[in-house]
Design a protein around this motif. Structure first.
Motif, short mmCIF file in Angstrom:
data_model
loop_
_atom_site.label_atom_id
_atom_site.label_comp_id
_atom_site.label_asym_id
_atom_site.label_seq_id
_atom_site.Cartn_x
_atom_site.Cartn_y
_atom_site.Cartn_z
N ILE A 56 18.00 25.06 -0.30
CA ILE A 56 17.19 23.85 -0.10
C ILE A 56 16.45 23.90 1.22
O ILE A 56 15.24 23.70 1.28
CB ILE A 56 18.09 22.59 -0.16
N HIS A 57 17.17 24.20 2.30
CA HIS A 57 16.55 24.25 3.62
C HIS A 57 16.02 25.64 3.90
O HIS A 57 16.80 26.60 4.00
CB HIS A 57 17.55 23.85 4.71
N LEU A 58 14.71 25.74 4.05
CA LEU A 58 14.09 27.02 4.40
C LEU A 58 13.47 26.95 5.80
O LEU A 58 13.43 25.87 6.41
CB LEU A 58 13.03 27.39 3.36
N ALA A 59 12.99 28.07 6.27
CA ALA A 59 12.50 28.14 7.65
C ALA A 59 11.38 27.15 7.93
O ALA A 59 11.26 26.63 9.04
CB ALA A 59 12.04 29.56 7.96
N ASP A 60 10.54 26.87 6.93
CA ASP A 60 9.37 26.02 7.18
C ASP A 60 9.36 24.75 6.32
O ASP A 60 8.33 24.13 6.14
CB ASP A 60 8.08 26.81 6.93
N GLY A 61 10.52 24.35 5.82
CA GLY A 61 10.55 23.10 5.07
C GLY A 61 11.60 23.09 3.98
O GLY A 61 12.48 23.96 3.92
N LEU A 62 11.51 22.10 3.09
CA LEU A 62 12.44 21.97 1.97
C LEU A 62 11.89 22.72 0.76
O LEU A 62 10.70 22.64 0.46
CB LEU A 62 12.65 20.50 1.61
N SER A 63 12.75 23.41 0.05
CA SER A 63 12.29 24.23 -1.07
C SER A 63 11.66 23.40 -2.19
O SER A 63 10.86 23.93 -2.96
CB SER A 63 13.45 25.06 -1.62
N PHE A 64 12.00 22.12 -2.30
CA PHE A 64 11.38 21.28 -3.33
C PHE A 64 9.87 21.21 -3.16
O PHE A 64 9.14 20.94 -4.11
CB PHE A 64 11.97 19.87 -3.30
N GLU A 65 9.40 21.43 -1.93
CA GLU A 65 7.96 21.38 -1.67
C GLU A 65 7.21 22.50 -2.42
O GLU A 65 6.01 22.37 -2.67
CB GLU A 65 7.70 21.49 -0.17
N ILE A 66 7.92 23.55 -2.75
CA ILE A 66 7.31 24.67 -3.50
C ILE A 66 6.76 24.16 -4.83
O ILE A 66 5.69 24.56 -5.28
CB ILE A 66 8.33 25.80 -3.73
N PHE A 67 7.52 23.25 -5.45
CA PHE A 67 7.16 22.76 -6.78
C PHE A 67 5.94 21.84 -6.77
O PHE A 67 5.38 21.53 -7.81
CB PHE A 67 8.36 22.07 -7.42
N ASP A 68 5.56 21.37 -5.57
CA ASP A 68 4.33 20.59 -5.44
C ASP A 68 3.10 21.48 -5.56
O ASP A 68 2.01 21.01 -5.86
CB ASP A 68 4.29 19.86 -4.09
N LYS A 69 3.28 22.78 -5.30
CA LYS A 69 2.14 23.70 -5.24
C LYS A 69 2.05 24.64 -6.43
O LYS A 69 0.95 25.00 -6.85
CB LYS A 69 2.23 24.54 -3.95
N VAL A 70 3.19 25.06 -6.96
CA VAL A 70 3.18 26.03 -8.06
C VAL A 70 4.22 25.65 -9.10
O VAL A 70 5.20 24.95 -8.81
CB VAL A 70 3.47 27.47 -7.56
N ALA A 71 4.00 26.11 -10.31
CA ALA A 71 4.98 25.95 -11.38
C ALA A 71 5.84 27.21 -11.44
O ALA A 71 5.32 28.32 -11.52
CB ALA A 71 4.27 25.73 -12.72
N ILE A 72 7.14 27.03 -11.36
CA ILE A 72 8.06 28.17 -11.42
C ILE A 72 8.58 28.26 -12.85
O ILE A 72 9.42 27.45 -13.27
CB ILE A 72 9.20 28.02 -10.41
N ASN A 73 8.10 29.23 -13.58
CA ASN A 73 8.45 29.36 -14.99
C ASN A 73 9.71 30.19 -15.20
O ASN A 73 9.72 31.16 -15.96
CB ASN A 73 7.27 29.96 -15.76
N ALA A 74 10.73 29.82 -14.47
CA ALA A 74 12.04 30.47 -14.62
C ALA A 74 13.09 29.45 -14.20
O ALA A 74 12.81 28.59 -13.36
CB ALA A 74 12.12 31.71 -13.73
#
Length: 253
Positions: A56-74
């Motif tokens: 969840i906690h990554l170097a530059d933010g929360l991993s949930f923010e990834i899903f705001d930018k891209v769709a993870i099809n896995a």
């Protein structure tokens, strides 16, 4: 099985790889990603990942923010050290997680579930956004002090001393546990937004009450509730039928 690990702690990453290979030597870790930025870059391009482990906690933010930018099809399994309140939210949203430090038996069980439920384990972006909003709300800095007027001076009023806020003929007032009343130069809606929802609850349009101020809850007609507080307020504090269940759940949490 091809796996991607999103983790910014090298030791945690190495431990996960060790456990994965202990369970199944055929598991292939195709890449390691240590930030939101690198994850967005990777998942925005074609890839053959079949399963993602994501801290969840990554170097530059929360991993949930990834899903705001891209769709993870896995399918995604989160690794987390969060408290039980947040973990309940994962369960409610059917999101897989492993609590750190990761246990080999629990990891093996998660992999088995993945194999048997591959088509059901792709989380939607809306679920991730909901979890991101939850984490942000938990990390929010709630108001602890209001500056209020008292005669010709300003005094700091701690929210922990306030029993309830209410609207009196269009004016918002704060009443403390020792029955002192103060005029508030802000709207009740703004006050509701600034307060910790674990401690304060807006029971109706006129009142926001502190949990510790509630002394008795009485049943009223048509499924409504009457709330008694200390100090006592001369006006009945009524919780509507629509809010009654939620309010009781809040008081019982």
């Amino acid at each position: 099985m091809k796996v991607v690990i999103v983790e910014d702690e090298l030791a945690a990453c190495e431990n996960l790889v060790y456990l994965l290979h202990s369970i199944d030597r055929t598991i292939e870790v195709i890449t390691f990603l240590d930030s939101v930025t690198s994850a967005i870059s990777f998942f925005s391009k074609p890839h053959d990942a079949q399963l993602v482990f994501m801290d969840i906690h990554l170097a530059d933010g929360l991993s949930f923010e990834i899903f705001d930018k891209v769709a993870i099809n896995a399918p995604v399994i989160f690794t987390t050290a969060y408290d039980q309140y947040t973990l309940k939210a994962f369960k409610v949203n059917s999101i897989d997680y492993l609590l750190k430090p990761i246990d080999e038996e629990e990891l093996s069980e998660a992999l088995n579930q993945f194999e048997t439920q591959k088509t059901e384990k792709k989380e939607s972006n809306s679920q991730m956004k909901g979890l991101l909003d939850l984490i942000k709300s938990q990390n929010k800095a709630y108001k602890t002090t209001y500056l209020v007027n008292q005669r010709d001076q300003l005094i700091p009023l701690k929210t922990e001393k306030i029993a309830f806020f209410y609207i009196d003929t269009g004016v918002v007032k704060a009443v403390t546990s020792d029955s002192q009343s103060y005029l508030m130069e802000t709207k009740l809606e703004d006050i509701e937004h600034d307060l910790d929802p674990n401690n304060f609850y807006r029971v109706n349009r006129q009142f926001i009450i502190r949990r510790d101020a509630v002394t008795i809850i009485k049943y009223y007609f048509n499924g409504k509730l009457i709330v008694n507080t200390k100090p006592v307020h001369e006006e009945r504090i009524i919780v509507s039928k629509a809010k009654a269940t939620e309010f009781k759940k809040w008081m019982n949490s």
